[in-house]
Design a protein around this motif. Structure first.
Motif, PDB file in Angstrom:
ATOM      1  N   UNK A 163      23.915  61.156 -23.817  1.00 33.63           N
ATOM      2  CA  UNK A 163      22.424  60.787 -23.584  1.00 33.63           C
ATOM      3  C   UNK A 163      22.096  60.551 -24.803  1.00 33.63           C
ATOM      4  N   UNK A 164      22.249  60.579 -26.031  1.00 34.77           N
ATOM      5  CA  UNK A 164      21.681  60.584 -27.269  1.00 34.77           C
ATOM      6  C   UNK A 164      22.437  59.778 -27.687  1.00 34.77           C
ATOM      7  N   UNK A 165      23.273  58.608 -27.538  1.00 33.93           N
ATOM      8  CA  UNK A 165      23.360  57.540 -27.757  1.00 33.93           C
ATOM      9  C   UNK A 165      22.491  56.262 -26.574  1.00 33.93           C
ATOM     10  N   UNK A 217      21.152  56.529 -19.416  1.00 34.70           N
ATOM     11  CA  UNK A 217      22.470  57.097 -19.429  1.00 34.70           C
ATOM     12  C   UNK A 217      23.481  56.822 -18.550  1.00 34.70           C
ATOM     13  N   UNK A 218      22.790  55.679 -17.251  1.00 31.80           N
ATOM     14  CA  UNK A 218      23.830  55.063 -16.142  1.00 31.80           C
ATOM     15  C   UNK A 218      24.615  54.164 -16.364  1.00 31.80           C
ATOM     16  N   UNK A 252      31.339  52.250 -20.375  1.00 31.75           N
ATOM     17  CA  UNK A 252      32.590  53.320 -20.608  1.00 31.75           C
ATOM     18  C   UNK A 252      33.429  53.325 -19.927  1.00 31.75           C
ATOM     19  N   UNK A 253      33.170  53.286 -18.974  1.00 34.05           N
ATOM     20  CA  UNK A 253      34.130  53.718 -17.673  1.00 34.05           C
ATOM     21  C   UNK A 253      34.610  52.389 -16.882  1.00 34.05           C
TER      22      UNK A 253
END
Length: 278
Positions: A37-39, A47-48, A54-55
Motif C-alpha cells: 500500500x505504501x509503495x 495496489x492491484x 510482483x506476482x
C-alpha cells in the motif's frame, strides 16, 4: 509464478524500513519491510497493479511506471539499470519466437592481442556465465594452487559455488558469490536457464539459489585473495566491457606495495604463456 522483475521489486520492498521514509509504524505484520500500500502510494500506482507486477501477472510496465517505482524504492543508478534490464527480459519472455544467441566462447583475435600486450600482467576474459575464455600467464600464476583453472573448461561461477577452496581463496567470498550470481542475470537467458537447471543449481544448492533470487547489485570493490603461497593480496579490478561479444576483459592491479611485490614474485615463478581456452 513470479518473474525476475517481480522478485526484484518485492526484495527491495522487503528491505526498506518504513520509518526510514518517515512513514508511521502500522504495528506488527507478517512480513518485513514496506507495505504494498505504501509503495504503491509513493509510486502513484494502484495496489492491484503493483501486486500483478510482483506476482508476474503484468510483465510489461511502462517506462514512467518503472521510473516511479525506482524513485519510490530509492534505487541507486546500478539498481535502476538492473530494474530496467529485468523489465526488458521479463517482457521478452512473453514475446513469441525470440531466442537469444548462446554465450560466445571464442575470443576475437584483437582481444587476444590485447591480452598478449598486457603480459605478464594479471588479466582474464570471461563471459557472463563465468566461463574463463582466455588469460595471461600472470592470471595463471595468481590462481595457481587454488583449483580455479583445473576444470575443463574452467568456470568461475561454478568454482565459487561448488569448490570448497574458493571460500579460502576469496577473503570476501560472500561478496564474490553475489557478483557471480548477479552476472548470470546479464547472460543469454535461454542458455542461462538450461545451464542453471541442468548443471549448476543441483551442484551449488540452496546457497546459490538464494543469492541468485536476491538480486543484490554488487559494488565490486577491492578484491582480497588468500594465495596458497603467500600473504593476502589486495587488488583493484579494471573491467573493459566487450558488449558486442557479451564478454569482459578484467585487469587486476595491486593496491599496495606488499601486494605488488608478492604478485611480481608469483609472475616470475610462472613460465606460462597467454592461453585462449575456448
Amino acid at each position: 509464478m513470479g518473474t525476475p522483475l517481480g522478485d526484484f521489486i518485492r526484495a527491495k520492498r522487503d528491505g526498506i524500513q518504513p520509518e526510514s521514509l518517515g512513514l508511521p509504524d502500522r504495528g506488527r505484520r507478517r512480513s518485513p519491510g514496506l507495505r504494498r500500500l505504501d509503495l504503491a502510494a509513493r509510486a502513484g500506482i494502484s495496489v492491484e497493479y503493483l501486486t500483478r507486477m510482483e506476482q508476474g501477472r503484468d510483465r510489461n510496465p511502462s517506462v514512467p511506471v518503472l521510473n516511479a517505482l525506482a524513485d519510490a524504492l530509492g534505487l541507486d543508478r546500478s539498481e535502476r539499470d538492473h530494474l530496467r534490464y529485468l523489465a526488458k527480459i521479463t517482457g521478452g519472455a512473453c514475446s513469441a519466437g525470440t531466442r537469444p544467441a548462446p554465450a560466445r566462447r571464442d575470443v576475437r583475435p584483437s582481444v587476444l592481442e590485447t591480452l598478449r600486450l598486457l603480459e605478464p600482467a594479471i588479466a582474464v576474459v570471461t563471459n557472463r556465465l563465468g566461463d574463463v575464455l582466455a588469460h595471461t600467464s600472470g592470471y595463471e600464476a595468481l590462481t595457481s594452487g587454488t583449483g580455479l583453472l583445473d576444470a575443463d573448461p574452467p568456470n568461475l561461477t561454478r568454482y565459487v559455488f561448488t569448490d570448497p577452496r574458493a571460500r579460502s581463496f576469496f577473503a570476501d567470498w560472500g561478496d564474490i558469490a553475489d557478483e557471480q550470481a548477479f552476472d548470470l542475470w546479464l547472460g543469454p537467458s535461454v542458455e542461462n536457464a538450461e545451464w542453471l537447471t541442468a548443471e549448476l543449481a543441483p551442484l551449488a544448492g540452496p546457497e546459490f539459489t538464494r543469492r541468485l533470487n536476491r538480486h543484490v547489485v554488487p559494488r565490486r570493490g577491492e578484491l582480497r585473495l588468500n594465495h596458497p603461497d603467500g600473504p593476502e593480496l589486495r587488488l583493484n579490478r579494471e573491467t573493459l566491457d566487450l558488449s558486442s561479444d557479451a564478454q569482459q576483459l578484467v585487469v587486476f592491479l595491486p593496491v599496495d606495495e606488499r601486494t605488488a611485490q608478492a604478485v611480481d614474485g608469483l609472475c616470475h615463478r610462472s613460465h606460462g604463456r597467454l592461453r585462449a581456452i575456448s
